[in-house]
Enzyme design. Structure first.
Site, mmCIF file in Angstrom:
data_model
loop_
_atom_site.group_PDB
_atom_site.id
_atom_site.type_symbol
_atom_site.label_atom_id
_atom_site.label_comp_id
_atom_site.label_asym_id
_atom_site.label_seq_id
_atom_site.Cartn_x
_atom_site.Cartn_y
_atom_site.Cartn_z
ATOM 1 C CG ASP A 199 32.017 47.582 36.940
ATOM 2 O OD1 ASP A 199 32.682 46.891 37.415
ATOM 3 O OD2 ASP A 199 30.555 47.185 37.161
ATOM 4 C CG HIS A 200 37.370 47.765 39.808
ATOM 5 N ND1 HIS A 200 36.470 47.527 40.510
ATOM 6 C CD2 HIS A 200 38.317 46.577 39.850
ATOM 7 C CE1 HIS A 200 36.670 46.795 41.462
ATOM 8 N NE2 HIS A 200 37.580 46.170 41.090
ATOM 9 C CG HIS A 262 32.188 44.852 40.508
ATOM 10 N ND1 HIS A 262 32.526 46.123 39.600
ATOM 11 C CD2 HIS A 262 32.689 45.268 41.879
ATOM 12 C CE1 HIS A 262 32.922 47.006 40.520
ATOM 13 N NE2 HIS A 262 33.156 46.512 41.876
#
Ligand code: BG6
Length: 510
Positions: A199-200, A262
């Site tokens: 999950d950047h 996010h």
């Protein structure tokens, strides 16, 4: 007075960060794709530039298109020159890609994995030792189980005396059932500690700073609860449309694209209890507890606590832009939402009764990702009517992007002969405090995956807990016919979002 004893160093974390990283071969599946070009290869370059890769590091690209090693090398160089955050130093670039290999083929073809195994063995031979292996799945999600299955069949998931890790890009499933199934398939071949679900957002400096902010300061903890906090608003607004991503986006929508992953992570960072240490499991245990404290909505709840909409034509960056239904690749009767907003409650001792509002959308007024925490109003105003007018509840704004920083609003007297009050802001900005460019999220995440630190990756139970919250809403929306409410491009979003607000609260301006 005796000084406060320093907090004991955590040998697990400190040790991990100080140790040299074991020699590693990184294999990128989908190496000619957009993500590899824009993010992964430039991140590798920047890590090489900073000397943050293992001393012995090899790269193998795997993709469908037919290329020779040399072609891929040139392609990778170009991608890095185009997308790296710093101008590449040709010598560093040359060294990084000197030995790069490319394996062409479709991901369900056994011969791909035989060739890959030979290349990996060659690198081990050249190194005179068994190197760690890190497989990065940057492909369409349909290939995640296929690739993991093939890695298992070809005995590439274990490597005696070395570690094997698999990084899986998002989306991790498109429903709860799919995520559960994918977890089953992945974990039938790998152990959980080998799996790194990306999950950047977790790699963003500003998101990591939320933990520093909460747990490295004594100031906030006493008020960080339902007694003092009135509401939490989390916004991830974008001014861009879907660009050329209709193929993916039209089957995903805003809820799956940003909220399920996010934004729920941001919520967890606000609501979690302090972990006993910053090891992967302790941190993730605390986040999972937050997710478990949010009730999975019933179909009736979905109407009360969730709103969706689509962008219509309007103005963006001074230009006239078409609506979502006019985008290339989007069906004119598509019911995919480009805006989604939720009101959630974290039903535990600390947070019961505090609304958490989440909203995200494409083609809104501007790009901003922020967490706004509003405290309750003071219980009594002793100023005269005129003085009291400007008194507003304190607000703490954590801005993830674009103006990374933290701002705290305080009521202050306006200089003059009368007692008039208005909010002023105490601000911390990354740009002026640290004077250095923050690394890209992928730089941090690739280093951690190669090092074997899963703290900033989503665990299996965590991803399922996130789906448990979003899936019922997805199900209701899929069954409810359109057309969807529309909002003008470049605007604040749909008026319908107001219906989520309770206690007279209002959305912050985007
Ligand atoms: C991605 C979404 O995960 O995040 C995109 O798929 C979105 O639709 C992007 O634009 C936003 O990321 P960032 O880092 O620009 O906030």
């Amino acid at each position: 007075m005796s000084a406060v004893a320093p907090v004991a160093e955590n040998p697990l974390i400190e040790g991990l960060e100080r140790l040299p990283i074991h020699p590693t071969t990184l294999v990128i599946f989908g190496a000619t794709g957009d993500l590899a070009h824009r993010k992964l290869l430039p991140a590798l370059y920047n890590l090489a530039h900073e000397g943050a890769l293992p001393e012995r590091f090899n790269l193998i690209g795997v993709s469908r298109s037919d290329h020779a090693h040399e072609d891929f090398r040139k392609m990778a160089q170009e991608a890095i020159r185009q997308f790296s955050r710093r101008e590449p130093d040709e010598a560093v670039l040359e060294k990084l890609l000197e030995e790069v290999r490319y394996v062409p083929g479709v991901f369900d073809d056994a011969s791909v994995y035989k060739t890959l195994a030979d290349e990996l063995d060659e690198f081990d031979k050249a190194a005179g030792q068994r190197m760690n292996r890190c497989f990065y799945l940057s492909t369409a999600p349909a290939f995640f189980p296929v690739i993991v299955g093939q890695l298992g069949e070809h005995e590439l998931c274990r490597h005696e005396g070395a570690d094997v890790r698999v990084v899986i890009e998002k989306p991790f499933g498109t429903t709860l059932a799919e995520a559960e199934q994918l977890n089953r398939e992945v974990l039938s071949v790998l152990d959980e500690h080998q799996v790194f679900r990306i999950d950047h957002y977790l790699g963003k400096e500003t998101v990591q700073n939320m933990m520093a902010f909460r747990f490295a300061n004594g100031l906030f903890e006493p008020v960080w609860n339902r007694n003092y906090i009135d509401q939490v608003q989390i916004t991830a607004a974008e001014d861009i449309g879907i660009g050329s991503r209709a193929g993916y986006y039209d089957s995903a929508g805003a809820l799956r694209d940003l909220i399920q992953n996010h934004m729920l992570q941001l919520l967890c960072h606000v609501a979690m209890e302090p972990p006993v240490n910053f090891t992967a499991d302790e941190v993730r245990n605390e986040k999972v507890k937050v997710l478990h404290a949010i009730h999975a909505p019933t179909p009736e709840d979905a109407d009360r606590m969730a709103v969706r909409a689509q962008y219509a034509e309007g103005e963006s960056a001074g230009e006239h832009v078409g609506g979502y239904l006019q985008e290339d690749g989007v069906a004119p009767d598509s019911n995919t939402e480009t805006f989604a907003a939720l009101r959630l409650e974290v039903d535990n001792w600390r947070w019961a009764g505090v609304p958490f509002y989440l909203r995200t959308g494409k083609r809104l007024a501007r790009k901003v990702t922020e967490v706004a925490i509003t405290l309750k109003p003071v219980p009594h105003l002793a100023f005269s009517q005129e003085g009291s007018l400007g008194v507003k509840p304190n607000q703490l704004i954590l801005t993830m992007q674009p103006n990374e920083g933290v701002s705290l609003s305080l009521g202050a007297k306006i200089p003059g002969t009368r007692m008039k009050i208005r909010p002023v802001f105490m601000e911390f900005l990354y740009g002026t405090s640290f004077l250095s460019q923050s690394p890209e999220a992928y730089e941090r995440l690739i280093t951690d995956a190669v090092r074997g630190d899963a703290t900033l990756f989503t665990r299996n139970d965590e991803v399922e807990a996130q789906w448990r919250i979003c899936d019922p809403i997805v199900q209701v929306w899929e069954k409810t016919p359109g057309p969807l409410p529309q909002y003008e491009s470049g605007s604040q979003g749909p008026a319908e979002a107001e219906s989520l607000m309770i206690n007279g609260q209002v959305w912050r301006a985007i």
